[in-house]
Design a protein around this motif. Structure first.
Motif, mmCIF file in Angstrom:
data_model
loop_
_atom_site.group_PDB
_atom_site.id
_atom_site.type_symbol
_atom_site.label_atom_id
_atom_site.label_comp_id
_atom_site.label_asym_id
_atom_site.label_seq_id
_atom_site.Cartn_x
_atom_site.Cartn_y
_atom_site.Cartn_z
ATOM 1 N N ILE A 159 38.234 -69.111 54.273
ATOM 2 C CA ILE A 159 37.087 -68.315 53.624
ATOM 3 C C ILE A 159 36.308 -69.068 52.400
ATOM 4 N N PHE A 232 33.091 -69.319 57.128
ATOM 5 C CA PHE A 232 32.145 -68.472 56.749
ATOM 6 C C PHE A 232 31.825 -68.629 55.777
ATOM 7 N N THR A 250 21.317 -63.622 53.773
ATOM 8 C CA THR A 250 22.821 -64.082 54.822
ATOM 9 C C THR A 250 21.983 -63.976 56.301
ATOM 10 N N GLY A 255 29.561 -60.237 58.806
ATOM 11 C CA GLY A 255 29.859 -60.123 56.992
ATOM 12 C C GLY A 255 28.901 -59.198 56.187
ATOM 13 N N TYR A 259 30.837 -55.863 54.722
ATOM 14 C CA TYR A 259 31.300 -55.966 52.664
ATOM 15 C C TYR A 259 29.692 -54.844 53.159
ATOM 16 N N ALA A 339 38.276 -59.320 54.902
ATOM 17 C CA ALA A 339 38.064 -60.717 55.653
ATOM 18 C C ALA A 339 39.549 -62.104 55.688
ATOM 19 N N ALA A 349 32.415 -65.012 63.480
ATOM 20 C CA ALA A 349 31.837 -65.962 62.476
ATOM 21 C C ALA A 349 31.771 -67.041 62.892
#
Length: 891
Positions: A159, A232, A250, A255, A259, A339, A349
């Motif tokens: 990430i 990601f 986004t 994702g 979140y 994540a 992802a």
């Protein structure tokens, strides 16, 4: 018996009155204003308590530690690409990263890399970058990778968390983006204590070159050896200073869903994303590179408070609200922990089908405490269902109502049209008046609440008047219908029925406008259409529950206040905070509205803001205003909003409120320009002068008054072409401009060869001398294509290149070891024509080189300017010393 007539008259008189007294309306207005402000406060200003290092512990996030990083970075002062101060900032981040490495958990591998990017070309297709090629060299980034030691596959699934160290030349960048870097360093410290349990790695990228056209992200994602392991991307940005850091872009449902589920204080609005991607906001972030060049899914966050100070000297620590860093830090820590432990990061992802339009996530937070996320195909399904039911109900209603019902429907829609016309018309009229009575066309910048009186009041007044005119026509029609159907009623009863029926039709007309907006939004797949859905469904449900009846003989009654409360509670809860935030952001952005100074009318910014506020009034107050027309206090309401408008205009005309302050500055740029009229610096005697211009609408009369002894002449006499933009209104001074520069710094454009075998090709040597930041315009009306070489390496090959206004622009920005000599191979068009409005004769190339130096004359001018003036920096802005030269087509 004798008393009965008097009783009947008394009852009629009572029936003819309304129970909506002045005190009730005052209560409604106070409730609406205070409720909306409370929603805005909880949604955007209710920040968490900052934690100390002791309170956060080794594995938590401490704002106190993060703030220390921000303070140290901002303390270096402006640190643009190529500056000594940027070297200091990079070294600080590198040292902080080494400390994190040493203190990491013993089962965690922390790797720190000081990456130097080689020369590259960034050719983004969309947004601000059409018609441009962005070239960079000698950029340095600090890359910190955190991996669990005993899980090798974590190295291949990473990430990325990214932000930029560099600032523009005009500010120390406390908000943009030292705040982001400070948060990342503290996040990295915390993550280094958790990562022994991760399945995936985390990379923290502290890049440079973002302010020069997203070059830092581009150089990393195209050159760094770890780039192919990223699955990601998270970008952290600032378009102001502090507040809540919210999602505003986004590209992936996983994702934003993750979140929303794990963030302690989730914040994000797809309204912001729609506005940003529409091009209304003239800005870009590194997220565009990760999405467009690397094809990565991700999230883009930004601080957006105090947008008026963006890229000015006022981007300072004192505006960073306590709790701002804690808010972003805790949310990001929770997201990364979840994540990085996910066993399916790569599949979720990268392998998902989020690229399809139907899977685009729709997201919005509720009071900053909860976030709702659902896919576009569900939104379309809901919208289609609601629209179908609404159309069926309206069709059935009109069929049952017959010809009179159709006419009532059309007249109620006529009320909506008149409401919009008069609301927009009156607020826009005020927008035109403001520049005539005020010293500044945007006198509300330092006091944004003034827009309520300047544009909100006329918008409300126009909406009421417009609706009432339509209401009178509707009453006239209904009077005829009711007189025929209910001949046995007395005149007073008939009049009451006419008023009540008209009031209901006006209320229902609000449903029509939201139905139209829902249809348009659903057709174009606009994520923000969820607001239209809520504003249609909730009032419809309230009306059906409290007002509608299946009995055709039941006469109408006055609308209940309860209907208004039930219908508007949810829509106001979901939209009032967003609206207030957007109005504040748009108002602040007018400080830098005129991207080509003098090219737009001074009233244009006001007109756009007025139209936006009037639209909000017509959309959000349409149901409330339907209660006004048979109210006893209608005249008082109109008089009140009229008085508010007039008093605000008087205050503006009298200058009671300062347009700018030392904390909210006007953008005024001062540039020492040295210009030659030909390719070689030796062939033409240079002309030296000072250019003064502003991106904030309005003249420079007050500023030039402070500079009387400096010989400035202001106006539109001489258009000044700065290659990447044009100044059509500004001030020039040729007095005392010989010091602070030398002829050896003047760049040159030399033709090395010019051949015409199959097609005409001209090879030009561009020598920027000491400058490591420059912009070159290529006349695409004469040149069909070109290639670009650096140190005998072809950096930009021939191929399709876009242009804007007959130009393709090359922008270069690099570090101290960047090259200064470049070769262009220009391929001419056959029978090319030249239609350049900026020059009297055709120019093949025009070059501007920038030097970050304050000459003696510029220093004097900056000292004499009012304290509420600030230099403004962006990738296209020149530094305080700029050299201009050109190559004519007939060289």
């Amino acid at each position: 018996m004798a008393g009965e007539p008097s009783v009947e008259v008394s009852n009629d008189q009572k029936a003819n009155r309304t129970n909506r007294t002045g005190s009730l309306w005052l209560s409604l207005v106070v409730l609406l204003l205070n409720g909306s402000w409370a929603i805005y406060y909880f949604q955007y200003n209710n920040l968490p308590m900052p934690l100390t290092a002791e309170q956060a512990g080794k594995r938590g996030f401490s704002e106190a530690l993060s703030f220390l990083h921000v303070k140290n970075l901002a303390g270096f002062g402006p640190h643009p690409v190529g500056s000594d101060t940027l070297d200091l900032a990079i070294q600080y981040v590198l040292s902080a990263s080494e400390v994190i490495k040493k203190s990491a958990h013993w089962e965690v591998d922390v790797q720190v890399d000081l990456f130097s990017a080689k020369t590259g070309a960034n050719r983004l297709a969309g947004g601000l970058f059409k018609g441009k090629t962005l070239v960079y060299s000698d950029l340095k980034h600090v890359v910190l990778r955190i991996l669990p030691k005993y899980i090798p596959e974590a190295e291949e699934n990473v990430i990325l968390v990214s932000s930029h160290i560099d600032s523009v030349f005009s500010t120390g960048g406390a908000g943009d983006c030292s705040s982001c870097v400070g948060v990342m360093l503290e996040l990295a410290r915390g993550i280094s204590q958790w990562a022994h349990g991760f399945r995936n790695g985390v990379i923290f990228l502290f890049n440079t070159g973002e302010e020069e056209g997203l070059n830092g992200a581009h150089s990393f994602i195209t050159q760094h050896p770890w780039r192919n392991t990223i699955r990601f991307a998270i970008d952290l940005e600032a378009m102001g200073v502090g507040g809540k850091s919210s999602i505003f872009q986004t590209s992936h449902s996983w994702g934003v869903e993750t979140y929303a589920n794990v963030a302690k204080y989730p914040s994000g609005q797809i309204v912001s994303q729609d506005l940003f991607l529409s091009g209304a906001v003239k800005s870009a972030t590194d997220f565009q590179v990760y999405k467009e060049i690397a094809g990565l899914p991700g999230l883009d966050f930004a601080f957006m408070d105090s947008s008026a100070v963006y890229h000015t000297k006022n981007d300072m620590l004192k505006l960073l609200k306590p709790g701002s860093l804690q808010h972003l830090g805790e949310n990001m820590l929770a997201f990364l922990l979840h994540a990085a432990r996910s066993p399916d990061l790569y599949k979720m992802a990268v392998g998902s089908d989020d690229g399809k339009e139907g899977n685009k996530p729709i997201y919005f937070d509720v009071l900053g405490m909860y976030m709702i996320v659902y896919p576009q195909h569900l939104a379309s399904m809901l919208s289609n269902s609601v629209m179908l039911q609404a159309l069926l109900l309206w069709t059935t209603s009109l069929v049952m109502g017959g010809y009179p019902g159709v006419i009532s429907f059309l007249l109620s829609f006529f009320c909506i049209i008149l409401m919009w016309l008069l609301s927009l018309g009156l607020s826009v009229l005020v927008a035109f008046i403001i520049p005539l009575i005020s010293s500044s066309p945007v006198p509300y910048i330092a006091n944004p609440w003034l827009v309520a009186g300047l544009f909100g009041a006329p918008a409300v007044l126009g909406a009421i008047v417009g609706q009432h005119i339509g209401f009178l026509f509707l009453q006239k029609h209904l009077r005829k219908v009711i007189s025929k159907r209910m001949e046995n009623l007395c005149i007073t009863q008939k009049e009451n029925l006419v008023k009540w029926e008209a009031e209901r039709w006006v209320f229902k007309s609000g449903l029509i406008q939201w139905l139209i907006l829902l249809f348009i939004g659903n057709f174009y797949k606009v994520g923000s259409s969820y607001l239209a859905l809520v504003w249609l469904v909730s009032p419809s449900f309230a009306y059906g529950l409290m007002e509608a009846t299946l009995s055709p003989v039941r006469p109408p009654k006055q609308l209940k206040i309860t209907t208004l409360f039930l219908g508007l509670t949810v829509p106001v809860l979901l939209s009032s905070g967003v609206v207030i935030k957007l109005v504040g952001t748009i108002t602040g952005s007018l400080v830098r509205f005129d991207r080509n100074p003098g090219s737009t009318p001074v009233w244009l910014g006001n007109v756009l803001l007025a139209a936006f506020i009037a639209s909000i009034v017509c959309l959000m107050l349409v149901y409330l205003l339907s209660y006004v027309h048979i109210s006893d206090v209608k005249g008082s309401i109109m008089l009140s909003v009229c008085a508010l408008m007039v008093l605000t205009l008087i205050a503006i005309a009298a200058g009671f409120f300062p347009t700018f302050t030392e904390d909210v500055a006007r953008t005024v740029n001062v540039v020492h320009v040295v210009e030659t009229n030909g390719g070689s610096a030796q062939s033409h005697e240079p002309s030296s002068y000072i250019s003064l211009f502003s991106l904030t609408p309005g003249s420079l009369v007050e500023e030039s008054e402070r500079l009387k002894d400096e010989g400035f002449d202001c106006g539109r006499k001489n258009t000044l072409d700065f290659v990447s933009f044009t100044v059509k209104y500004g001030c020039l001074s040729f007095k005392d401009t010989d010091a602070g520069w030398s002829k050896s710094e003047i760049p040159s454009l030399d033709v090395e060869s010019d051949s015409s075998v199959d097609s005409r090709i001209t090879r030009v040597l561009v020598d920027t001398k000491h400058s490591k930041r420059w912009s070159l315009a290529i006349n695409t009306e004469l040149i069909s294509d070109f290639s670009f070489e650096v140190d005998s390496e072809e950096l930009v090959p021939t191929g399709e290149k876009s242009s804007v206004d007959g130009r393709h622009i090359i922008q270069f920005a690099g570090g101290k070891n960047s090259p200064t000599r470049f070769h262009f191979n220009l391929i001419w068009r056959k029978n090319g024509t030249h239609q350049n409005n900026l020059e009297s004769s055709p120019l093949l190339l025009k070059l501007r080189t920038d030097v970050n130096r304050v000459t003696p004359k510029v220093a004097r001018v900056l000292e004499k300017l009012p304290r509420w003036c600030s230099l403004f920096g962006k990738s296209t802005s020149p530094y305080t010393l700029a050299f201009l030269t050109s190559l004519p087509a007939d060289f």
